[in-house]
Design a protein around this motif. Structure first.
Motif, mmCIF file in Angstrom:
data_model
loop_
_atom_site.group_PDB
_atom_site.id
_atom_site.type_symbol
_atom_site.label_atom_id
_atom_site.label_comp_id
_atom_site.label_asym_id
_atom_site.label_seq_id
_atom_site.Cartn_x
_atom_site.Cartn_y
_atom_site.Cartn_z
ATOM 1 N N ALA A 137 38.618 -38.730 51.418
ATOM 2 C CA ALA A 137 38.371 -40.142 51.083
ATOM 3 C C ALA A 137 39.653 -40.831 50.634
ATOM 4 N N LEU A 138 40.465 -40.135 49.848
ATOM 5 C CA LEU A 138 41.743 -40.728 49.425
ATOM 6 C C LEU A 138 42.658 -40.993 50.621
ATOM 7 N N MET A 139 42.720 -40.036 51.543
ATOM 8 C CA MET A 139 43.565 -40.227 52.731
ATOM 9 C C MET A 139 42.995 -41.321 53.629
ATOM 10 N N LEU A 140 41.675 -41.444 53.679
ATOM 11 C CA LEU A 140 41.070 -42.531 54.449
ATOM 12 C C LEU A 140 41.446 -43.879 53.846
ATOM 13 N N LEU A 141 41.406 -43.996 52.529
ATOM 14 C CA LEU A 141 41.829 -45.245 51.878
ATOM 15 C C LEU A 141 43.287 -45.570 52.200
ATOM 16 N N LEU A 142 44.138 -44.557 52.129
ATOM 17 C CA LEU A 142 45.551 -44.774 52.470
ATOM 18 C C LEU A 142 45.705 -45.224 53.914
ATOM 19 N N THR A 143 44.945 -44.609 54.811
ATOM 20 C CA THR A 143 45.037 -44.941 56.232
ATOM 21 C C THR A 143 44.546 -46.362 56.491
ATOM 22 N N LEU A 144 43.443 -46.731 55.869
ATOM 23 C CA LEU A 144 42.929 -48.093 56.049
ATOM 24 C C LEU A 144 43.925 -49.117 55.503
ATOM 25 N N GLY A 145 44.582 -48.769 54.395
ATOM 26 C CA GLY A 145 45.633 -49.649 53.867
ATOM 27 C C GLY A 145 46.795 -49.788 54.838
ATOM 28 N N ARG A 146 47.170 -48.698 55.489
ATOM 29 C CA ARG A 146 48.253 -48.757 56.492
ATOM 30 C C ARG A 146 47.840 -49.594 57.693
ATOM 31 N N ILE A 147 46.613 -49.386 58.155
ATOM 32 C CA ILE A 147 46.135 -50.173 59.300
ATOM 33 C C ILE A 147 46.145 -51.652 58.948
ATOM 34 N N TRP A 148 45.682 -51.986 57.767
ATOM 35 C CA TRP A 148 45.660 -53.379 57.314
ATOM 36 C C TRP A 148 47.079 -53.947 57.263
ATOM 37 N N GLN A 149 47.990 -53.206 56.667
ATOM 38 C CA GLN A 149 49.368 -53.673 56.537
ATOM 39 C C GLN A 149 50.043 -53.811 57.903
ATOM 40 N N ARG A 150 49.847 -52.843 58.774
ATOM 41 C CA ARG A 150 50.478 -52.902 60.094
ATOM 42 C C ARG A 150 49.888 -54.016 60.943
ATOM 43 N N THR A 151 48.609 -54.237 60.817
ATOM 44 C CA THR A 151 47.980 -55.336 61.565
ATOM 45 C C THR A 151 48.529 -56.671 61.085
ATOM 46 N N ARG A 152 48.640 -56.832 59.782
ATOM 47 C CA ARG A 152 49.203 -58.083 59.242
ATOM 48 C C ARG A 152 50.647 -58.275 59.689
ATOM 49 N N THR A 153 51.419 -57.184 59.661
ATOM 50 C CA THR A 153 52.819 -57.250 60.087
ATOM 51 C C THR A 153 52.918 -57.612 61.560
ATOM 52 N N MET A 154 52.077 -56.957 62.365
ATOM 53 C CA MET A 154 52.122 -57.204 63.818
ATOM 54 C C MET A 154 51.719 -58.636 64.142
ATOM 55 N N LEU A 155 50.673 -59.126 63.512
ATOM 56 C CA LEU A 155 50.225 -60.475 63.793
ATOM 57 C C LEU A 155 51.195 -61.514 63.293
ATOM 58 N N GLY A 156 51.870 -61.208 62.174
ATOM 59 C CA GLY A 156 52.868 -62.130 61.641
ATOM 60 C C GLY A 156 54.151 -62.110 62.424
ATOM 61 N N ALA A 157 54.510 -60.964 63.014
ATOM 62 C CA ALA A 157 55.776 -60.818 63.722
ATOM 63 C C ALA A 157 55.642 -61.057 65.220
ATOM 64 N N LYS A 158 54.419 -61.164 65.719
ATOM 65 C CA LYS A 158 54.218 -61.262 67.155
ATOM 66 C C LYS A 158 54.618 -62.657 67.638
ATOM 67 N N ASP A 159 55.722 -62.708 68.313
ATOM 68 C CA ASP A 159 56.189 -63.977 68.874
ATOM 69 C C ASP A 159 56.554 -63.852 70.336
ATOM 70 N N GLY A 160 56.292 -62.669 70.907
ATOM 71 C CA GLY A 160 56.541 -62.478 72.325
ATOM 72 C C GLY A 160 57.944 -62.029 72.661
ATOM 73 N N LYS A 161 58.856 -61.985 71.683
ATOM 74 C CA LYS A 161 60.239 -61.637 71.977
ATOM 75 C C LYS A 161 60.454 -60.144 72.133
ATOM 76 N N ASP A 162 59.617 -59.322 71.493
ATOM 77 C CA ASP A 162 59.890 -57.894 71.504
ATOM 78 C C ASP A 162 58.951 -57.104 72.417
ATOM 79 N N ASP A 163 58.235 -57.738 73.307
ATOM 80 C CA ASP A 163 57.321 -57.030 74.206
ATOM 81 C C ASP A 163 58.001 -56.471 75.401
#
Length: 163
Positions: A137-163
């Motif tokens: 359960a602790l590792m699942l919480l950590l993983t969900l936090g990573r998914i949340w952070q990476r999704t926010r980073t990807m959506l904030g950084a997605k501008d089409g320049k690095d595809d």
């Protein structure tokens, strides 16, 4: 959320370290009592086994939280940042599925082992095996936090320049 996860990670790391220190002290004490004084505490091997199981799973959780686990990222590093983040989210999702299995099956096994005591003391071994679902359960919480952070980073950084 990141601060809470960092605090939890520090606590888990500290607890795992204290467990291993206690295991070491118990081993030294057991050896000293046996070979110098001719005494033995029958409960120490079972207690050490209990501590060892918890120490392994808490240590694995701390290692996973610090992203210090073994991974082969040779090909992942060759991707553009957005695609790399998408792949990392996919890998984290697979890890989350694995941690869900650890939680469910670990809970089942711990429940079964509640009927089985340790060899030398009347304490259910299920409490030792409870480390599996708790750390899952602790590792699942950590993983969900990573998914949340990476999704926010990807959506904030997605501008089409690095595809």
């Amino acid at each position: 959320m990141k601060t809470y996860l960092d605090f939890m990670t520090q606590g888990v790391s500290w607890l795992a370290g204290m467990i291993y220190l206690l295991i070491f002290i118990l081993f030294v004490l057991q050896i000293t009592l046996r070979y110098i004084f001719g005494l033995t505490w029958l409960w120490t091997p079972d207690f050490i086994r209990f501590l060892f199981i918890w120490g392994i799973f808490l240590g694995a959780t701390a290692l996973y939280a610090a992203e210090g686990h073994l991974k082969v990222d040779y090909f992942v590093r060759k991707f553009a940042p957005t695609k790399r983040t998408m792949l990392e989210i996919g890998l984290d999702s697979a890890a989350a599925a694995f941690f869900l299995i650890l939680i469910v099956k670990g809970w089942e096994i711990a429940g079964i082992r509640m009927q089985v005591p340790f060899d030398t003391w009347d304490f259910p071994t299920g409490f030792a095996y409870a480390a599996v679902p708790v750390c899952g359960a602790l590792m699942l919480l950590l993983t969900l936090g990573r998914i949340w952070q990476r999704t926010r980073t990807m959506l904030g950084a997605k501008d089409g320049k690095d595809d």
